[in-house]
Design a protein around this motif. Structure first.
Motif: not given
Length: 551
Positions: A268-278, A280-289
């Motif tokens: 019913g609404k957009a999510p506020s938070g994202l748990w990345p698969a596994e 797993a984060l990186s600086a470029p991915f963080l920018n996309q989030i």
């Protein structure tokens, strides 16, 4: 007052054959009737406990597929087909072989040994197997009907056993299950599946639970963007032969957009938070989030340690490095507390485990009265190792938390708000995951690297076709859907000699079937190499310690 922030992550990869649509493995069904149902029940019985529950869209897709099967009786899962068969003596040899291979896959001490009729079925099979080659033919349809029924019963959650009608009756009956018995069981399980998404949506709408998401098909996003990020935390990592995954950033964006759309449609609404698969984060991915509009994301202490030093605390929220878009809050899991639940407490009495966990929380509270305590782990894979599917552990733990004035349970969005003034700027982000803070579970092993190369090859073919005019709009959409499945992190997790050969072979084969299907959708010849297993027991430098997989 200290804030305890649970995040329960719910995920299973796509187990459906890419062309028949039939389920190769039944883990979504079995976790749904056991874990997703029980975890909702614990929260419904303890309205004072708040937490975050994370659903991956590819899991929700499959739950809805099972709802359709159980409503229409058009079976795409062999377990349901066998359980519903009106004449078990007429089961095909393929269905018989499938059931004998699958039906004792569970943690025997808690899910098989307590049930004498189920043990009898196992012991009968063991006796028959040591006879001559034709001995299996002596197993009757009655045997297979009872075996399919007990496999389902063994995987039912404790809430169904306590509050349901059919499950306790059939467990008491024990054997000689009739077609009517099996039909009643399937009807009850159909109700459980149909109620799951509405139950969690209701928990979200009343504010008790925050529902978050993961990129749609659970891709290992940092590696889709740049294979070289594997060397940030593990400099010696070998990399695939391909220099990069073609168009990785755009593929990550597609998974993010699909996740937001899935979440809004189902909850019913957009999510506020994202748990990345596994995690797993990186600086470029963080920018996309950040660009996608998420307000928080999370990983594990291993990533924080590599990014900000060994003394960096998980008891505060973090701001991303300078220049990250949006207004993200970062959380890093307390590995000690999370792993106590995931791996240690299954060996304890439920009340003792709950009391020990509370003692650990109080020790953190004594050191920091306003501490943030992030406890993140799978909401599905640990509980089969607990007696009674962790019923007593959760009952005692949630009871105690509801009545504790020093420690309050919060969602991660609540934690981001209440702890905002304590946020500290992360100096940099070193790419990694919640397995040792590295990406070594998905890259660096010869088999894993070979899988990446195979995926890169078909992605190049897909890019050429999608940029041309020879595919119809429907064909283009089918290509993009199949490509998303091929990009799942799970294929790479399972390759390596630290997993059981049986599981490796199954995931290896299903990954290659998805690649073959993608070539066919592109109207291209399938490379002959895809007929041969990827895995040859290449070994891995590390094995995962934060998650249990279904098989």
């Amino acid at each position: 007052m200290a804030d305890l922030a649970f995040l329960w992550h719910m995920h299973q990869p796509d187990y459906r054959h890419p062309e028949s649509g039939h389920f190769v493995l039944p883990w979504v069904l079995l976790h749904a009737i056991k874990d997703y149902s029980d975890m909702a029940s614990h929260l419904e019985r303890h309205p004072g406990v708040r937490c975050t529950v994370n659903f991956v869209p590819v899991l929700l897709d499959q739950i809805e597929d099972y709802c359709d099967q159980l409503a229409t009786r058009q079976w795409r899962d062999p377990l349901l087909r066998i359980a519903a068969h009106p004449a078990p003596d007429e089961l095909t040899p393929e269905d018989r072989a499938w059931l004998l291979d699958m039906a004792f896959r569970c943690h025997a001490p808690t899910m098989l040994e307590p049930f004498a009729p189920y043990r009898r079925l196992r012991d009968l099979l063991a006796f028959v197997r040591v006879q001559d080659a034709n001995a299996l033919s002596y197993l009757s349809g009655h045997y297979y009907a009872d075996l399919a029924t007990w496999f389902l019963l063994a995987w039912t959650g404790e809430s169904l056993r306590r509050d349901g009608q059919v499950v306790p009756e059939l467990m008491a009956k024990g054997d000689a299950f009739t077609l009517a018995d099996r039909q009643r069981l399937l009807a009850e399980l159909g109700g459980v599946l149909a109620g799951l998404i509405p139950r969690y949506r209701a928990l979200g709408e009343c504010g008790q639970v925050e529902l978050s998401c993961t990129p749609a098909n659970h891709p290992l996003a940092p590696l889709l963007i740049d294979f070289g990020t594997a060397r940030e935390a593990w400099p010696e990592s070998t990399l695939p032969s391909a220099p990069e995954y073609p168009g990785g950033r755009s593929r990550v964006q597609a998974h993010l957009a699909a996740a937001v759309a899935s979440h809004a449609q189902r909850f019913g609404k957009a999510p506020s938070g994202l748990w990345p698969a596994e995690g797993a984060l990186s600086a470029p991915f963080l920018n996309q989030i950040g660009d996608a509009g998420f307000r928080w994301t999370a990983s594990s202490h291993g990533v924080l340690r590599h990014s900000a030093g060994n003394q960096a605390p998980t008891t505060i929220p973090w701001q991303p490095p300078e220049g990250t878009p949006g207004d993200l809050t970062l959380f890093f899991r307390n590995e000690h507390l999370s792993d106590l639940i995931g791996f240690e407490y299954a060996r304890w009495h439920g009340r003792d485990a709950a009391q020990h966990f509370m003692t650990e929380l109080k020790a953190i509270h004594i050191r920091d009265k306003e501490a943030l305590i992030p406890v993140f782990l799978d909401g599905e894979n640990a509980w089969e190792y607990y007696p009674y599917n962790a019923w007593y552990f959760f009952s005692d733990l949630y009871d105690t938390l509801e009545n504790n004035s020093a420690i309050r349970t919060v969602t991660l969005s609540q934690a981001a708000a209440t702890q905002r003034t304590r946020r500290t700027r992360l100096p940099r982000l070193t790419a990694g995951s919640w397995v040792y803070g590295t990406l070594s579970t998905w890259i660096g092993n010869p088999d894993k690297n070979r899988a990446w190369d195979l995926l890169c090859e078909v992605k190049q073919c897909a890019d050429r076709a999608l940029q041309g005019d020879r595919l119809t709009p429907d064909e283009r959409a089918a290509v993009e859907r199949r490509l998303a499945v091929c990009e799942s992190s799970d294929w790479f997790w399972w390759l390596g000699d630290y997993n059981s050969p049986q599981s490796v072979a199954c995931f290896d084969g299903l990954f290659r079937e998805n690649l073959k299907s993608l070539y066919r959708l592109l109207r291209l010849p399938v490379p002959v190499g895809l007929d041969h297993p990827i895995s040859h027991g290449g070994g891995s430098p590390e094995s995962g310690g934060t998650m249990r997989r279904a098989t």
